[in-house]
Design an enzyme around this catalytic site. Structure first.
Site, PDB file in Angstrom:
ATOM      1  N   ASP A   1     -18.381 -28.955   6.171  1.00  0.00           N
ATOM      2  CA  ASP A   1     -17.621 -30.208   6.147  1.00  0.00           C
ATOM      3  C   ASP A   1     -17.715 -30.771   4.736  1.00  0.00           C
ATOM      4  O   ASP A   1     -18.813 -31.022   4.233  1.00  0.00           O
ATOM      5  CB  ASP A   1     -18.207 -31.222   7.144  1.00  0.00           C
ATOM      6  CG  ASP A   1     -18.061 -30.759   8.584  1.00  0.00           C
ATOM      7  OD1 ASP A   1     -17.014 -30.188   8.923  1.00  0.00           O
ATOM      8  OD2 ASP A   1     -18.999 -30.977   9.377  1.00  0.00           O
TER       9      ASP A   1
ATOM     10  N   CYS B   1     -21.135 -28.578  10.334  1.00  0.00           N
ATOM     11  CA  CYS B   1     -20.965 -28.969  11.735  1.00  0.00           C
ATOM     12  C   CYS B   1     -22.258 -28.740  12.505  1.00  0.00           C
ATOM     13  O   CYS B   1     -22.909 -27.702  12.363  1.00  0.00           O
ATOM     14  CB  CYS B   1     -19.824 -28.167  12.355  1.00  0.00           C
ATOM     15  SG  CYS B   1     -19.643 -28.409  14.144  1.00  0.00           S
TER      16      CYS B   1
END
Length: 281
Positions: A195, A188
């Site tokens: 992620d 992120c």
């Protein structure tokens, strides 16, 4: 102009349980596109496909209703919506009464459209589809189709994007192939949280070196950028370094906070993928 640091990301947030469209936090796409040399007209088509798994509201008698919701947000919109604000917005439906699922659908379409098209000279709408509980059994798990790059036993030492790892054999006859990897990971942009995603790369043109492509995908491992921005970076790097005639890059990221995002960028108009989640989603 909103910035990621001003968003709810990384901050303690109280959950609103009454419908509140002001919770949506749009972020301009332009700055991150300028970082990768995109100015003015976009070099691709595509959309960001969002799935919300935690949508609920009350009917007129106060009985909870649940549904899945699919959003199709064109890449031409000037803004994305920051994902935590999207989660807070969807949860604001929880204790609000609506006359029908169609009314909920209309609110979702109007609110998200207003956020992503904010500042555009000619606003349009986003695609929204509800999947009600009676259709849950029809939802399928399906992996991305293509030749799996992860079969290759490569040595990896780069964990920030290295476009120079990409190369194609310009002297070879053009090929058409679809390649898949489950090793895409980025972080992120604001919080640094991981992620995880799978990526499908379909192209026609000089044969791309598969080992170099896999090492390039792995090189995103410590890179901080939103999902949509990573996919645009991957598309742009392959387009410039390998010079295919046609290219599409489609990533399915695992969900966080009841939301997953699956961006598609393609050099040519094509139908949107069917929103079928992968095993990790």
């Amino acid at each position: 102009m909103n910035t990621p640091e001003q968003s709810p990301l990384g901050h303690s947030s109280a959950y609103a349980d009454q419908y509140d469209p002001s919770l949506l936090f749009p972020l301009p796409r332009a700055a991150k596109r300028e970082e990768i040399g995109i100015h003015g007209q976009l070099p691709f088509f595509g959309a960001d496909l969002w799935t919300g798994y935690e949508l609920s509201w009350l009917n007129v008698r106060g009985k909870p209703q649940v549904a899945l919701v699919h959003f199709t947000i064109p890449c031409e919109t000037p803004n994305i919506v920051e994902s935590k604000s999207f989660k807070l917005y969807l949860n604001s439906f929880n204790n609000s009464r609506f006359a029908s699922a169609d009314e909920v659908l209309a609110k979702l379409r109007a609110d998200v459209s207003a956020a992503v098209w904010r500042g555009a000279p000619h606003a349009a709408t986003v695609g929204v589809r509800l999947v009600l509980s009676e259709a849950f059994a029809q939802q399928k798990v399906q992996e991305l189709q293509g030749l799996e790059l992860d079969r290759l036993d490569v040595e990896c030492s780069d964990y920030q994007p290295r476009p120079e790892l990409l190369r194609a054999d310009a002297d070879s006859p053009p090929v058409s192939e679809t390649l898949v990897s489950h090793l895409l990971k980025s972080n992120c942009l604001v919080t640094g949280q991981p992620d995880w995603g799978s990526v499908q790369i379909a192209y026609t043109g000089p044969a791309i070196d598969q080992e170099g492509l896999l090492r390039y995908i792995v090189s995103f491992r410590n890179h901080n950028e939103f999902h949509e921005q990573c996919v645009e970076r991957i598309f742009t790097d392959i387009w410039r370094q390998c010079q295919p005639h046609k290219l599409s890059v489609y990533a399915r990221y695992t969900r966080r906070g009841g939301l997953d995002i699956s961006p598609l960028r393609t050099s040519h108009p094509q139908a949107m993928p069917t929103p079928q989640r992968t095993a990790r989603q």
